[in-house]
Design a protein around this motif. Sequence first.
Motif, mmCIF file in Angstrom:
data_model
loop_
_atom_site.group_PDB
_atom_site.id
_atom_site.type_symbol
_atom_site.label_atom_id
_atom_site.label_comp_id
_atom_site.label_asym_id
_atom_site.label_seq_id
_atom_site.Cartn_x
_atom_site.Cartn_y
_atom_site.Cartn_z
ATOM 1 N N ASN A 1 0.861 -1.181 0.000
ATOM 2 C CA ASN A 1 0.000 0.000 0.000
ATOM 3 C C ASN A 1 0.895 1.228 0.000
ATOM 4 O O ASN A 1 1.848 1.287 0.783
ATOM 5 C CB ASN A 1 -0.840 0.044 1.277
ATOM 6 N N TYR B 1 0.593 5.259 0.573
ATOM 7 C CA TYR B 1 -0.222 6.394 1.014
ATOM 8 C C TYR B 1 0.544 7.638 0.592
ATOM 9 O O TYR B 1 1.572 7.990 1.197
ATOM 10 C CB TYR B 1 -0.411 6.345 2.530
ATOM 11 N N VAL C 1 -6.743 3.924 4.888
ATOM 12 C CA VAL C 1 -7.520 2.695 4.768
ATOM 13 C C VAL C 1 -8.546 2.715 5.901
ATOM 14 O O VAL C 1 -8.213 2.998 7.059
ATOM 15 C CB VAL C 1 -6.630 1.421 4.770
ATOM 16 N N HIS D 1 -11.215 -1.944 9.244
ATOM 17 C CA HIS D 1 -11.616 -3.220 8.654
ATOM 18 C C HIS D 1 -10.863 -4.343 9.356
ATOM 19 O O HIS D 1 -9.874 -4.085 10.048
ATOM 20 C CB HIS D 1 -11.240 -3.251 7.155
ATOM 21 N N ASP E 1 -8.903 -7.935 7.970
ATOM 22 C CA ASP E 1 -8.519 -8.504 6.681
ATOM 23 C C ASP E 1 -9.518 -9.616 6.341
ATOM 24 O O ASP E 1 -9.945 -10.369 7.217
ATOM 25 C CB ASP E 1 -7.076 -9.004 6.737
ATOM 26 N N LEU F 1 3.430 -6.917 8.786
ATOM 27 C CA LEU F 1 3.310 -5.636 8.068
ATOM 28 C C LEU F 1 4.528 -4.753 8.362
ATOM 29 O O LEU F 1 4.727 -4.304 9.487
ATOM 30 C CB LEU F 1 2.004 -4.988 8.549
ATOM 31 N N LEU G 1 3.034 3.939 13.305
ATOM 32 C CA LEU G 1 3.842 2.941 12.596
ATOM 33 C C LEU G 1 5.028 3.651 11.948
ATOM 34 O O LEU G 1 4.886 4.339 10.932
ATOM 35 C CB LEU G 1 2.987 2.208 11.555
ATOM 36 N N ILE H 1 -5.982 3.047 8.925
ATOM 37 C CA ILE H 1 -5.048 4.185 8.906
ATOM 38 C C ILE H 1 -5.895 5.404 8.534
ATOM 39 O O ILE H 1 -6.243 5.576 7.362
ATOM 40 C CB ILE H 1 -3.937 3.995 7.844
ATOM 41 N N ARG I 1 4.021 7.220 2.649
ATOM 42 C CA ARG I 1 4.250 6.096 3.549
ATOM 43 C C ARG I 1 3.777 4.816 2.858
ATOM 44 O O ARG I 1 2.802 4.825 2.098
ATOM 45 C CB ARG I 1 3.472 6.332 4.837
ATOM 46 N N SER J 1 3.194 0.427 3.216
ATOM 47 C CA SER J 1 3.202 -0.802 4.014
ATOM 48 C C SER J 1 3.414 -1.979 3.074
ATOM 49 O O SER J 1 2.949 -1.974 1.935
ATOM 50 C CB SER J 1 1.920 -0.963 4.835
ATOM 51 N N VAL K 1 2.863 -5.951 3.197
ATOM 52 C CA VAL K 1 2.060 -6.825 4.061
ATOM 53 C C VAL K 1 2.140 -8.260 3.563
ATOM 54 O O VAL K 1 1.678 -8.568 2.445
ATOM 55 C CB VAL K 1 0.584 -6.355 4.086
HETATM 56 O O1 LIG Z 1 -0.981 0.186 5.608
HETATM 57 C C1 LIG Z 1 -1.237 -0.363 6.671
HETATM 58 O O2 LIG Z 1 -0.533 -0.249 7.663
HETATM 59 C C2 LIG Z 1 -2.490 -1.195 6.788
HETATM 60 C C3 LIG Z 1 -2.841 -1.909 5.521
HETATM 61 C C4 LIG Z 1 -3.961 -2.879 5.719
HETATM 62 O O3 LIG Z 1 -4.617 -2.906 6.723
HETATM 63 C C5 LIG Z 1 -4.249 -3.869 4.670
HETATM 64 O O4 LIG Z 1 -3.593 -3.843 3.606
HETATM 65 O O5 LIG Z 1 -5.140 -4.705 4.884
#
Ligand SMILES: O=C(O)CCC(=O)C(=O)O
Length: 195
Positions: free
Chosen positions: A97, A99, A106, A109, A111, A124, A149, A169, A179, A181, A183
């Motif tokens: 991801n 940002y 995000v 939620h 997963d 992550l 984070l 987030i 930023r 992530s 995962v």
């Molecule tokens: O970017 C993040 O730290 C969270 C991403 C996330 O929750 C996801 O990809 O399901």
Amino acid sequence: MDLFDSPPQTLLEDAEGGIRYWPGFAGSREADVWFAELQRLAGWTTSRRRMYDRVVDVPRLLAAYRTVALPPELPLAAILARVRATVPAPYNAVGLNLYRDGADSVAMHNDKLHTIVPGHPIALLSLGHPRRMLIRAKAGERGRVAVELGHGSLLSMSHASQLTHEHGIPKTARPVGPRMSVVFRVRPLAQLDER
Ligand SMILES: O=C(O)CCC(=O)C(=O)O
Ligand SMILES: [Fe+2]
């Protein structure tokens, strides 16, 4: 104690390792290189999702690979080896991801349960500008944890935690840089291509 041996902070306890956070998982120079390479070379896409009766842009860029087919120009194999040494699991999928600024986010939620194999964690890695993750119980007191984070940090979330808690987030009005992530998940074979 060596930075890399630092114990994690436990944000949530459960029978499968809960939610744990390693602020200094990677050194900042190494994390700088990973961020730059992934930002430049990953196959970033935009995506659209149905939200109630509308179709909206997903507010971040996405990329996804199977771990058996990681592009050699990306540092993902090295990252995967490091992640597995700290949070062992037979990861077969990696989702990224990006940002771009504080308007990317995000929503809260868990997963999608049909896309993660029970008993295995989600790991992550965060790179780039720190962003705040909120973690909230789905029921009961709905106690909320916020974790910033940081660049080069690692977060692990148990499968069990996806049943009891949500994470997200939120957008921020603060001026923030990009930023990312990275995962890692263990997907059921039939779901390997789903995000
Ligand atoms: O970017 C993040 O730290 C969270 C991403 C996330 O929750 C996801 O990809 O399901
Ligand atoms: Fe998630």
